[in-house]
Design an enzyme around this catalytic site. Sequence first.
Site, PDB file in Angstrom:
ATOM      1  N   ASP A 350       0.861  -1.178   0.000  1.00 20.90           N
ATOM      2  CA  ASP A 350       0.000   0.000   0.000  1.00 20.90           C
ATOM      3  C   ASP A 350       0.898   1.228   0.000  1.00 20.90           C
ATOM      4  O   ASP A 350       2.091   1.149   0.301  1.00 20.90           O
ATOM      5  CB  ASP A 350      -0.890  -0.022   1.248  1.00 20.90           C
ATOM      6  CG  ASP A 350      -2.057   0.944   1.144  1.00 20.90           C
ATOM      7  OD1 ASP A 350      -2.239   1.528   0.058  1.00 20.90           O
ATOM      8  OD2 ASP A 350      -2.775   1.122   2.135  1.00 20.90           O
ATOM      9  N   ASP A 708      -3.390  -2.280   5.748  1.00 18.26           N
ATOM     10  CA  ASP A 708      -3.774  -1.831   7.083  1.00 18.26           C
ATOM     11  C   ASP A 708      -5.282  -1.812   7.288  1.00 18.26           C
ATOM     12  O   ASP A 708      -5.762  -1.902   8.398  1.00 18.26           O
ATOM     13  CB  ASP A 708      -3.202  -0.447   7.383  1.00 18.26           C
ATOM     14  CG  ASP A 708      -3.574   0.579   6.318  1.00 18.26           C
ATOM     15  OD1 ASP A 708      -4.351   0.241   5.401  1.00 18.26           O
ATOM     16  OD2 ASP A 708      -3.091   1.728   6.404  1.00 18.26           O
ATOM     17  N   ASP A 712      -8.075  -4.928   3.250  1.00 26.38           N
ATOM     18  CA  ASP A 712      -6.870  -5.665   2.887  1.00 26.38           C
ATOM     19  C   ASP A 712      -6.863  -7.095   3.433  1.00 26.38           C
ATOM     20  O   ASP A 712      -6.047  -7.912   3.000  1.00 26.38           O
ATOM     21  CB  ASP A 712      -5.627  -4.938   3.421  1.00 26.38           C
ATOM     22  CG  ASP A 712      -5.429  -3.581   2.771  1.00 26.38           C
ATOM     23  OD1 ASP A 712      -5.687  -3.460   1.564  1.00 26.38           O
ATOM     24  OD2 ASP A 712      -5.035  -2.638   3.469  1.00 26.38           O
TER      25      ASP A 712
END
Length: 979
Positions: A350, A708, A712
Amino acid sequence: MSAHSLSEQPAAWHSLEVDKSLELLKTNANTGLSPQEVQQRLEQYGPNELEETAGRSAWQILIDQFTNIMLLMLIAVAIISGVLDLIAWQQGTLKPGELPFKDTIAILAIVILNGILGYVQESRAEKALAALKKLASPNVRVLRDSRPVEVPAQELVPGDVMLVEAGVHVAADGRLIEESNLQIRESALTGEAEAVNKQAKVTLPEETSLGDRVNLVFQGTEIVQGRAKILVTNTGMKTELGKIATMLQAVETEPTPLQQRMTQLGNVLVTGSLILVAIVIGVGLLRGGNLQELLEVSLSMAVAVVPESLPAVITVTLALGTQRMVRRNALIRKLPAVETLGSVTTICSDKTGTLTQNKMVVQSVYTNFSAPSSSPSRDLISEDGNHSPQSPQNTNNQSLSVTGSGYDPIGEFQLQGQKTEAQEYPELQVLLVACTLCNDSFLQQDKGQWKILGDPTEGALVTLAAKGGIEKDQWESKLPRVAEFPFSSERKRMSVICQVEQVETGISPVSEVDPIINHVVQPSERYLMFTKGSPELILARCTHIYVGTSAIPINDEQRSQILAENDTMASKGLRVLGFAYKPLTEIPPEGSDEESEKELVWLGLVGMLDAPRPEVRVAVQECRDAGIRPVMITGDHQLTARAIAVDLGIAQSGDRVLTGQELQRMSDTELEENVDLVSIYARVAPEHKLRIVQALQRRGRFVAMTGDGVNDAPALKQADIGIAMGITGTDVSKEASDMVLLDDNFATIVAATKEGRVVYTNIRRFIKYILGSNIGEVLTIAAAPIMGLGGVPLTPLQILWMNLVTDGLPALALAVEPAEPDVMKRPPFSPRESIFARGLGSYMIRIGIVFGIISIILMAWAYNHVKVVTGPGLDPERWKTMVFTALCIAQMGHALAIRSNSQLTIEMNPFSNPYVLAAVVVTSILQLLLVYVPPLQAFFGTHYLTLPELGICLGFSALMFVWIEAEKLFFRLTGKKIV
């Protein structure tokens, strides 16, 4: 509306008008549902909660540990050994002082210990769904029969009308009916930290990505500002959170490479052992051997072939690896993940907080500067505040770059790469004042760290102003705020009205407030309005532009230049804000924003970015050197994603960015064809992340995925290594992960990957050590009946001692061997490679045969020697003890030599791994105790050796060390590599 028609609701609620949505759900925005309708819909849709599918129970996990083929063979050996002991006990053939069933008890103890170790590794309960459930709000206010009531969140149904305000969590997915200044933090769902401004009155295209559906709200997200009335459209498993729960539970956990290799190793060892046992028994019977003696030989061989210490050594090795990783801010949740990291070929990361600092930082400021201060026409501000007008023709549109990181108010303003002082430019000074006053955030220092209280975007502006010497506290006292027009998603701007004339102090002249604004307002203008927002919208409301110390009419050329610079900044991924001001003679009335925010004076543009972490560039390059491909997967805009990716070296400037909308239109096959070509994925939804990971895995890639947010979790669980954020990560992502980054830093992943490679190298090293020795043991035991020596040279208990102590202690010491210099300068080894790959299998067989030959020669000599040398206290079966001792001491030489594949032991620093030296000394002493301490002699079945006999054992043992060192010299001279 019938249950049948309700079940046919459209999925794209964001593309429908509010009235159409209400009509489809047969409800009323002002009255809500009746209790009868709620009951009917509860029966149709079920409660508003996440459903859990059953996983393995603790008992199942425990039982599974004893289905391992090597443990099954040991259990069979223990049973047969127990039966033979029982027969011997009943027949009275046990030797004097010999304990019955000691072999059986010892073997079963090892089996139970290994089973417990495996259970501890696997028994961590799957808590991801439990963490997901915590995001649901326990109670919610709804309209029922025209009255607002509070009900449990589980009782919400499609068609309910929710009432929400700042501070609450949204309890179900819904379509906004009406809202007031509504901002929702959707980071738990989308991973993006910035709050989203919601709008009820808009309709959006069907293909709009999840993060852009500003007219919808989602379960588990948090209201940070404003209030709203919401039509519930989906509940339970039909919500976006529910879809994530479904994906999470659908993901099946695959065995790690280490687990697959250990299974393969067990199959090979057990199969080879059974074949050898069959050969020994067959040859023995053909030669007229005793079946019971042959069974005893077979039992010893079976125990010898199983590396009983291996599971414990691997577990301890992985545990030590986890401790080293924690020191590098990587917390391992599942032990096998330590080794698995060393096999990673692709890291999907990410952006926000992992590749970047998760702190907005102003990088560029654009305003219409007047001529340089050395120019005679420059309008200079003297210390007394007097000035001389300058010619507006001397304008110079310039962009200043700003240095610094995070929220530290330390940095430089640079013009064309050269440092410049902000105080030299009145235009910039006024712009910085606007940045700090048209702002609701505060900069403060806590324990030496600068932090922001408030919105990160506004925090970046306060920090920028502080870098230019404009302190928020001082200016708020100089120009106190008396009114404001707050930001709204429709207006896309905010304004603050500050009082210039300090009535309470009697200060009237404007120049006495501050020289910077001396030229901004006239003495009759008691108030000053600062406005910030969307550059296009602010510029459209401006009639003048501030240059030098004058507000001059703005022309079309200047507008075009400003808009062009805005586009340039945006193309670099910057978030751009426009600033303007307007002098006022009185405070504008509330609600007059449309009229008041006209005829503004343009100040400039400010471009900011969630800046990359400085250490990540180095980490990305290290990834590439190690043959690992970094990939960015983010919910952010594609321009921002590209700018960060190019800056960090993840992608080249011309590389393709694949958006969530484009990905949605691709089939799995098309995605698989493109997945190796794309390094940037932007505006992705939860299911997209999962599909990307699956596509990479189908291409044979070994994937580490960071995340996070709740969104996800399925991808984290699907990935070969799921990596959650320790600071910003949700409980859901952490529970679904294999590893947690305590500092949320991409560079930590690379450090952990290096550690994983070291662990895998060391595991291979001690597997070579243990199994090479075991093969030698098996050959020695098998040779005894074939040579007609009339007995088993090693008992199962002695073999257990060798496998657990003389194998185990040095193997543990080899597990902490330091990293090789080139560990991150080579591509990752294939995660699908066999445990015997790259010459490890041939090494074990080669060394095992040499080990066996040395031991068999000693055994033959010792067997004949004891017939000749007799005397008091000298047992005729001490030849077995000589074989036992020689095998154990030979392993010590093996442990010293195997530390390096190429360097001779004499060339190595013995204290680079002092544990090996300590393990060799301790194990050798323990072995001698077994030979010379009477209670240990009785328990282990050993016999006293004379000093010459012990010397012969040590001499034969040293041959093992000499052979391996000679191999290194041979391979060095021939230019070949030894594994």
